[in-house]
Each structure stands twice: as C-alpha cells, then as structure tokens.
Write a protein that holds these residues in place. Structure first.
Motif, PDB file in Angstrom:
ATOM      1  N   ASP A 125     -32.183 -20.965  -9.594  1.00 43.15           N
ATOM      2  CA  ASP A 125     -30.813 -20.667  -9.192  1.00 43.15           C
ATOM      3  C   ASP A 125     -29.941 -21.904  -9.357  1.00 43.15           C
ATOM      4  N   ALA A 126     -28.819 -21.720 -10.053  1.00 45.53           N
ATOM      5  CA  ALA A 126     -27.864 -22.821 -10.204  1.00 45.53           C
ATOM      6  C   ALA A 126     -27.256 -23.129  -8.838  1.00 45.53           C
ATOM      7  N   ILE A 127     -27.010 -24.397  -8.584  1.00 43.18           N
ATOM      8  CA  ILE A 127     -26.416 -24.784  -7.309  1.00 43.18           C
ATOM      9  C   ILE A 127     -24.953 -24.325  -7.259  1.00 43.18           C
ATOM     10  N   LEU A 128     -24.424 -24.217  -6.059  1.00 45.01           N
ATOM     11  CA  LEU A 128     -23.066 -23.735  -5.842  1.00 45.01           C
ATOM     12  C   LEU A 128     -22.046 -24.531  -6.660  1.00 45.01           C
ATOM     13  N   LEU A 129     -22.186 -25.834  -6.705  1.00 47.72           N
ATOM     14  CA  LEU A 129     -21.249 -26.685  -7.433  1.00 47.72           C
ATOM     15  C   LEU A 129     -21.191 -26.301  -8.912  1.00 47.72           C
ATOM     16  N   ILE A 130     -22.327 -26.079  -9.522  1.00 52.72           N
ATOM     17  CA  ILE A 130     -22.372 -25.725 -10.943  1.00 52.72           C
ATOM     18  C   ILE A 130     -21.752 -24.348 -11.171  1.00 52.72           C
ATOM     19  N   VAL A 131     -22.050 -23.406 -10.309  1.00 49.38           N
ATOM     20  CA  VAL A 131     -21.485 -22.055 -10.452  1.00 49.38           C
ATOM     21  C   VAL A 131     -19.970 -22.104 -10.336  1.00 49.38           C
ATOM     22  N   VAL A 132     -19.469 -22.794  -9.333  1.00 50.53           N
ATOM     23  CA  VAL A 132     -18.022 -22.865  -9.104  1.00 50.53           C
ATOM     24  C   VAL A 132     -17.326 -23.590 -10.252  1.00 50.53           C
ATOM     25  N   LEU A 133     -17.897 -24.678 -10.721  1.00 50.78           N
ATOM     26  CA  LEU A 133     -17.273 -25.414 -11.822  1.00 50.78           C
ATOM     27  C   LEU A 133     -17.326 -24.624 -13.131  1.00 50.78           C
ATOM     28  N   THR A 134     -18.354 -23.823 -13.324  1.00 52.91           N
ATOM     29  CA  THR A 134     -18.414 -22.955 -14.501  1.00 52.91           C
ATOM     30  C   THR A 134     -17.320 -21.891 -14.438  1.00 52.91           C
ATOM     31  N   ILE A 135     -17.122 -21.333 -13.259  1.00 56.95           N
ATOM     32  CA  ILE A 135     -16.060 -20.327 -13.085  1.00 56.95           C
ATOM     33  C   ILE A 135     -14.700 -20.945 -13.368  1.00 56.95           C
ATOM     34  N   VAL A 136     -14.425 -22.110 -12.810  1.00 58.28           N
ATOM     35  CA  VAL A 136     -13.103 -22.718 -13.006  1.00 58.28           C
ATOM     36  C   VAL A 136     -12.919 -23.137 -14.465  1.00 58.28           C
ATOM     37  N   LEU A 137     -13.988 -23.517 -15.143  1.00 52.08           N
ATOM     38  CA  LEU A 137     -13.893 -23.822 -16.574  1.00 52.08           C
ATOM     39  C   LEU A 137     -13.466 -22.582 -17.353  1.00 52.08           C
ATOM     40  N   MET A 138     -14.127 -21.469 -17.088  1.00 49.35           N
ATOM     41  CA  MET A 138     -13.803 -20.237 -17.799  1.00 49.35           C
ATOM     42  C   MET A 138     -12.381 -19.770 -17.487  1.00 49.35           C
ATOM     43  N   SER A 193      -6.691 -19.124 -19.044  1.00 53.36           N
ATOM     44  CA  SER A 193      -5.291 -19.205 -18.611  1.00 53.36           C
ATOM     45  C   SER A 193      -4.341 -19.417 -19.780  1.00 53.36           C
ATOM     46  N   THR A 194      -4.834 -19.946 -20.876  1.00 53.32           N
ATOM     47  CA  THR A 194      -3.969 -20.164 -22.039  1.00 53.32           C
ATOM     48  C   THR A 194      -3.515 -18.858 -22.668  1.00 53.32           C
ATOM     49  N   THR A 195      -4.148 -17.742 -22.302  1.00 56.29           N
ATOM     50  CA  THR A 195      -3.791 -16.449 -22.877  1.00 56.29           C
ATOM     51  C   THR A 195      -2.726 -15.713 -22.064  1.00 56.29           C
ATOM     52  N   LEU A 196      -2.229 -16.327 -21.021  1.00 57.15           N
ATOM     53  CA  LEU A 196      -1.280 -15.644 -20.138  1.00 57.15           C
ATOM     54  C   LEU A 196       0.143 -15.603 -20.679  1.00 57.15           C
ATOM     55  N   ALA A 211      -1.331  -6.783 -15.882  1.00 56.18           N
ATOM     56  CA  ALA A 211      -2.379  -6.540 -14.886  1.00 56.18           C
ATOM     57  C   ALA A 211      -3.710  -6.273 -15.575  1.00 56.18           C
ATOM     58  N   LEU A 212      -3.697  -5.486 -16.616  1.00 60.06           N
ATOM     59  CA  LEU A 212      -4.913  -5.198 -17.376  1.00 60.06           C
ATOM     60  C   LEU A 212      -5.482  -6.469 -18.001  1.00 60.06           C
ATOM     61  N   HIS A 213      -4.595  -7.341 -18.440  1.00 61.41           N
ATOM     62  CA  HIS A 213      -5.020  -8.625 -19.020  1.00 61.41           C
ATOM     63  C   HIS A 213      -5.802  -9.445 -17.994  1.00 61.41           C
ATOM     64  N   LEU A 214      -5.280  -9.534 -16.779  1.00 61.82           N
ATOM     65  CA  LEU A 214      -5.981 -10.279 -15.727  1.00 61.82           C
ATOM     66  C   LEU A 214      -7.298  -9.612 -15.343  1.00 61.82           C
ATOM     67  N   SER A 268       3.275 -17.905 -13.403  1.00 62.91           N
ATOM     68  CA  SER A 268       4.588 -17.329 -13.099  1.00 62.91           C
ATOM     69  C   SER A 268       5.589 -18.388 -12.647  1.00 62.91           C
ATOM     70  N   VAL A 269       5.089 -19.478 -12.100  1.00 67.83           N
ATOM     71  CA  VAL A 269       5.979 -20.524 -11.584  1.00 67.83           C
ATOM     72  C   VAL A 269       6.215 -21.636 -12.608  1.00 67.83           C
ATOM     73  N   VAL A 270       5.144 -22.153 -13.213  1.00 69.80           N
ATOM     74  CA  VAL A 270       5.274 -23.316 -14.102  1.00 69.80           C
ATOM     75  C   VAL A 270       4.956 -23.007 -15.561  1.00 69.80           C
ATOM     76  N   GLY A 271       4.554 -21.790 -15.879  1.00 73.21           N
ATOM     77  CA  GLY A 271       4.232 -21.433 -17.254  1.00 73.21           C
ATOM     78  C   GLY A 271       2.736 -21.493 -17.517  1.00 73.21           C
ATOM     79  N   ALA A 272       2.320 -20.772 -18.526  1.00 69.88           N
ATOM     80  CA  ALA A 272       0.889 -20.663 -18.830  1.00 69.88           C
ATOM     81  C   ALA A 272       0.284 -21.968 -19.320  1.00 69.88           C
TER      82      ALA A 272
END
Length: 190
Positions: free
Chosen positions: A36-49, A54-57, A77-80, A123-127
C-alpha cells in the motif's frame, strides 16, 4: 467535439497526468517494501494529476467560447466530472496490483475537493494559474497534517480517509467549484 478537446489540450493533459501517475506507481512498485502506498504518495499523485488536468479548464480563445451559441454550464460540469472519473479510474486501477493507491474513499475525497478548488481558482484567476493554490496547499497539508478539528479542516488533504472534517471541506470545495466553474467558466485573461 474533437476540435473542442484538442483546443483545450486534453490529449496532452491526459498523457501527462496518466503518465505521471504510472511513473509514480512503477517507482512505488519497484522501490517500496510495502504494497500500500503511503498517504503522502497517494495525495501527491492526486494533486499532480489534478494540476496537469487544470490546464484543460480554458481554451486559448476564451472570448470565442463565451460568444458561441452553446450552453456551456453542463459542458463545463461534465468536463470536471470526466476529470474526476479519470483520476479515480487510474488510481483505483492500482488496487489489484502490487502497488495500491488508496483507499477509495481517500482518492474520491481528495480528487473531488482538489478539482473543486482548482475550478474555483480557474474562475477567479484563470486556468493558467488555477493549479497554484491547490498544489501549494496540498504539499503543506500532506507534509504537516494536523489532528485537531481546526487543523483537520485546514489540512484536509493529508487527513486519513475516515476524517469527517476533511470530508466536509472536500465536499464544500467540490460543490462550490463545480457550480462556480459551470456557470462562470474560467476567468478572462487581461
């Protein structure tokens, strides 16, 4: 639809986010002793993805999108929701492998919350700059999670999957980001 996806650089973002997750998965599989990957690795992988996606917004010509005679809220909404599904499918596909990225509740909570936060920022500062706050906040929260109630609210990304305060913050960010981005879209560039 293909032109719309290409204009938003979706194929490149898909390749980069899935490729980044696959690289982290392969490194964990090859170098870690635990399955099992540790919490730190899972969270950092999610934020990387999420940061890459986010560049597609927004498209290069946001004014053209605003003048089109299409109804954008449901498309945004479908995009998100598609981005949410992509991250969930990629990370939960690791469960039967030798390097598991989970639990599913953690992946769902953090992905939904971070996508919502990213959409709010778009929505506030741009994609182009939407990934700054989610990435910075998540790195600090994942490295220094707090156990008190207020600390769990502030560091929701780094909390265990059973944390109710973290789930509340993620849900609020997910819903607020989805609605704000769906109805307003990405901020205009000046």
């Amino acid at each position: 639809m293909t032109l719309h996806l290409r204009a938003r650089r979706v194929p490149l973002a898909l390749a980069a986010s899935v490729g980044g997750a696959a690289l982290i998965w392969a490194l964990w599989l090859a170098l870690a002793k635990e399955r099992d990957a540790i919490l730190l690795i899972v969270v950092l992988t999610i934020v990387l993805m999420v940061s890459v996606l986010s560049t597609t917004l927004a498209a290069p010509d946001e004014d053209l999108e605003r003048t089109a005679s299409l109804r954008w809220p449901w498309r945004r909404a479908l995009h998100l929701l598609a981005a949410l599904a992509l991250v969930l499918v990629v990370l939960l596909a690791t469960v039967p492998t030798g390097a598991r990225f989970g639990p599913a509740a953690l992946v769902l909570r953090d992905t939904a919350g971070l996508l919502g936060l990213t959409a709010l920022c778009a929505s506030v500062v741009g994609a182009a700059r939407a990934w700054f706050l989610p990435l910075g906040w998540t790195v600090v929260a994942a490295l220094f999670p707090q156990s008190s109630t207020w600390g769990a609210l502030a560091t929701w990304q780094g909390q265990p999957h059973t944390s109710r305060p973290a789930a509340v913050v993620a849900a609020v960010l997910a819903v607020a980001g989805l609605l704000t981005y769906a109805f307003l879209g990405s901020a205009r560039r000046d």
